[in-house]
Design a protein around this motif. Structure first.
Motif, PDB file in Angstrom:
ATOM      1  N   TRP A  47      11.585  26.275  -8.624  1.00 41.19           N
ATOM      2  CA  TRP A  47      12.198  27.101  -9.663  1.00 41.19           C
ATOM      3  C   TRP A  47      12.319  26.191 -10.868  1.00 41.19           C
ATOM      4  CZ3 TRP A  47      12.898  32.214  -9.217  1.00 41.19           C
ATOM      5  CH2 TRP A  47      12.811  32.750  -7.935  1.00 41.19           C
ATOM      6  N   SER A  49      11.598  25.736 -15.462  1.00 37.85           N
ATOM      7  CA  SER A  49      11.584  26.381 -16.763  1.00 37.85           C
ATOM      8  C   SER A  49      10.278  27.135 -16.922  1.00 37.85           C
ATOM      9  CB  SER A  49      11.691  25.336 -17.876  1.00 37.85           C
ATOM     10  OG  SER A  49      12.910  24.666 -17.771  1.00 37.85           O
ATOM     11  N   PRO A  50      10.331  28.346 -17.474  1.00 36.45           N
ATOM     12  CA  PRO A  50       9.091  29.096 -17.677  1.00 36.45           C
ATOM     13  C   PRO A  50       8.180  28.385 -18.667  1.00 36.45           C
ATOM     14  CG  PRO A  50      11.002  30.300 -18.524  1.00 36.45           C
ATOM     15  CD  PRO A  50      11.508  29.044 -17.926  1.00 36.45           C
ATOM     16  N   GLN A  59       4.480  31.716 -11.558  1.00 41.47           N
ATOM     17  CA  GLN A  59       5.584  30.777 -11.730  1.00 41.47           C
ATOM     18  C   GLN A  59       6.904  31.442 -11.386  1.00 41.47           C
ATOM     19  OE1 GLN A  59       6.242  29.637 -15.926  1.00 41.47           O
ATOM     20  NE2 GLN A  59       4.591  31.030 -16.451  1.00 41.47           N
ATOM     21  N   ASN A  60       7.894  30.619 -11.059  1.00 39.65           N
ATOM     22  CA  ASN A  60       9.229  31.075 -10.705  1.00 39.65           C
ATOM     23  C   ASN A  60      10.222  30.483 -11.684  1.00 39.65           C
ATOM     24  OD1 ASN A  60       8.068  32.133  -8.323  1.00 39.65           O
ATOM     25  ND2 ASN A  60       8.371  30.209  -7.255  1.00 39.65           N
ATOM     26  N   PHE A  61      11.184  31.306 -12.135  1.00 39.43           N
ATOM     27  CA  PHE A  61      12.206  30.808 -13.040  1.00 39.43           C
ATOM     28  C   PHE A  61      13.421  31.716 -12.981  1.00 39.43           C
ATOM     29  CE2 PHE A  61       9.163  33.332 -15.484  1.00 39.43           C
ATOM     30  CZ  PHE A  61       9.963  34.253 -16.144  1.00 39.43           C
ATOM     31  N   THR A  69      13.262  34.531 -22.296  1.00 38.37           N
ATOM     32  CA  THR A  69      12.292  33.470 -22.527  1.00 38.37           C
ATOM     33  C   THR A  69      11.081  34.086 -23.210  1.00 38.37           C
ATOM     34  OG1 THR A  69      11.147  31.586 -21.517  1.00 38.37           O
ATOM     35  CG2 THR A  69      11.112  33.670 -20.288  1.00 38.37           C
ATOM     36  N   PHE A  71       6.833  33.598 -24.215  1.00 37.03           N
ATOM     37  CA  PHE A  71       5.550  32.984 -23.913  1.00 37.03           C
ATOM     38  C   PHE A  71       4.669  33.172 -25.142  1.00 37.03           C
ATOM     39  CE2 PHE A  71       7.556  34.528 -20.086  1.00 37.03           C
ATOM     40  CZ  PHE A  71       7.530  33.408 -19.267  1.00 37.03           C
ATOM     41  N   ALA A  85       5.744  40.575 -11.270  1.00 41.35           N
ATOM     42  CA  ALA A  85       6.804  39.664 -10.856  1.00 41.35           C
ATOM     43  C   ALA A  85       7.629  40.330  -9.767  1.00 41.35           C
ATOM     44  CB  ALA A  85       7.700  39.301 -12.038  1.00 41.35           C
ATOM     45  N   THR A  87      11.666  40.479  -8.885  1.00 44.11           N
ATOM     46  CA  THR A  87      12.956  40.141  -9.485  1.00 44.11           C
ATOM     47  C   THR A  87      14.084  40.367  -8.481  1.00 44.11           C
ATOM     48  OG1 THR A  87      13.139  42.373 -10.415  1.00 44.11           O
ATOM     49  CG2 THR A  87      12.194  40.674 -11.832  1.00 44.11           C
ATOM     50  N   PHE A 149       5.926  35.273 -11.242  1.00 49.68           N
ATOM     51  CA  PHE A 149       5.671  35.879 -12.548  1.00 49.68           C
ATOM     52  C   PHE A 149       4.278  35.483 -13.018  1.00 49.68           C
ATOM     53  CE2 PHE A 149       5.795  35.816 -17.211  1.00 49.68           C
ATOM     54  CZ  PHE A 149       6.230  37.103 -17.463  1.00 49.68           C
TER      55      PHE A 149
END
Length: 177
Positions: A47, A49-50, A59-61, A69, A71, A85, A87, A149
């Motif tokens: 886990w 930071s994105p 990825q996991n965050f 966040t 992108f 994802a 959640t 994600f």
């Protein structure tokens, strides 16, 4: 699974989980022992930071209460996007979470009123929007785990690339996974 119990401590399994494995000689009798070197990021079980990753690995965050966040790596032209994802809410006082977990937006263009476990295919990203925002939309005491994600935005235009040689044309196609 994040279980690292005794049955899951083979060197192969640990390497698959991204844990550095060090094998050492434990005695003159050449008895080998396995030592797993766990870094702080490994203890967090991936886990993190994105990070920008258009068409990259999952990825996991975490998103804190009301957190978001961004992108910043989307193509500028209009594009077709796939976003997915898993959640889940977090927090000891998150007794009555809202029915939706996450808002996904390109600028002011959002995907409906929010999503839970989004699996969006062929969502049209407007031209000029190069940022995808993911926001925890819980208004109570609920944090949000975002697992696996992935997002992939591809244009259907011909792109011109310059190289050391003659100019090359490349056509980008949407890839369904």
């Amino acid at each position: 699974s994040s279980d690292l119990g005794p049955s899951h401590l083979s060197g192969q399994c640990l390497r698959e989980r991204g844990i550095q494995v060090v094998t050492s000689m434990a005695s003159p009798s050449r008895h080998h022992s396995l030592h797993a070197v766990l870094s702080l990021s490994t203890l967090a079980l991936a886990w993190s930071s994105p990070m920008a990753g258009n068409c990259g690995a999952p990825q996991n965050f975490d998103l804190h209460i009301g957190g978001s966040t961004e992108f910043y790596d989307l193509p500028a032209p209009e594009a077709s996007c796939t976003i997915s994802a898993i959640t889940s809410t977090t927090g000891g006082l998150c007794w009555f979470p809202a029915p939706k977990d996450i808002a996904l937006c390109f600028g002011s263009t959002c995907h409906g009123a929010g999503d839970t476990n989004p699996h969006i295919i062929d969502w049209k990203k407007p031209a000029g929007e190069t940022v995808l925002t993911a926001e925890n939309i819980h208004e109570s005491l609920c944090g949000l785990h975002v697992k696996n994600f992935m997002y992939c935005c591809r244009t259907n235009e011909v792109e011109r690339l310059e190289s050391d040689g003659p100019e090359v044309e490349r056509v980008a196609f949407e890839v369904n996974v």
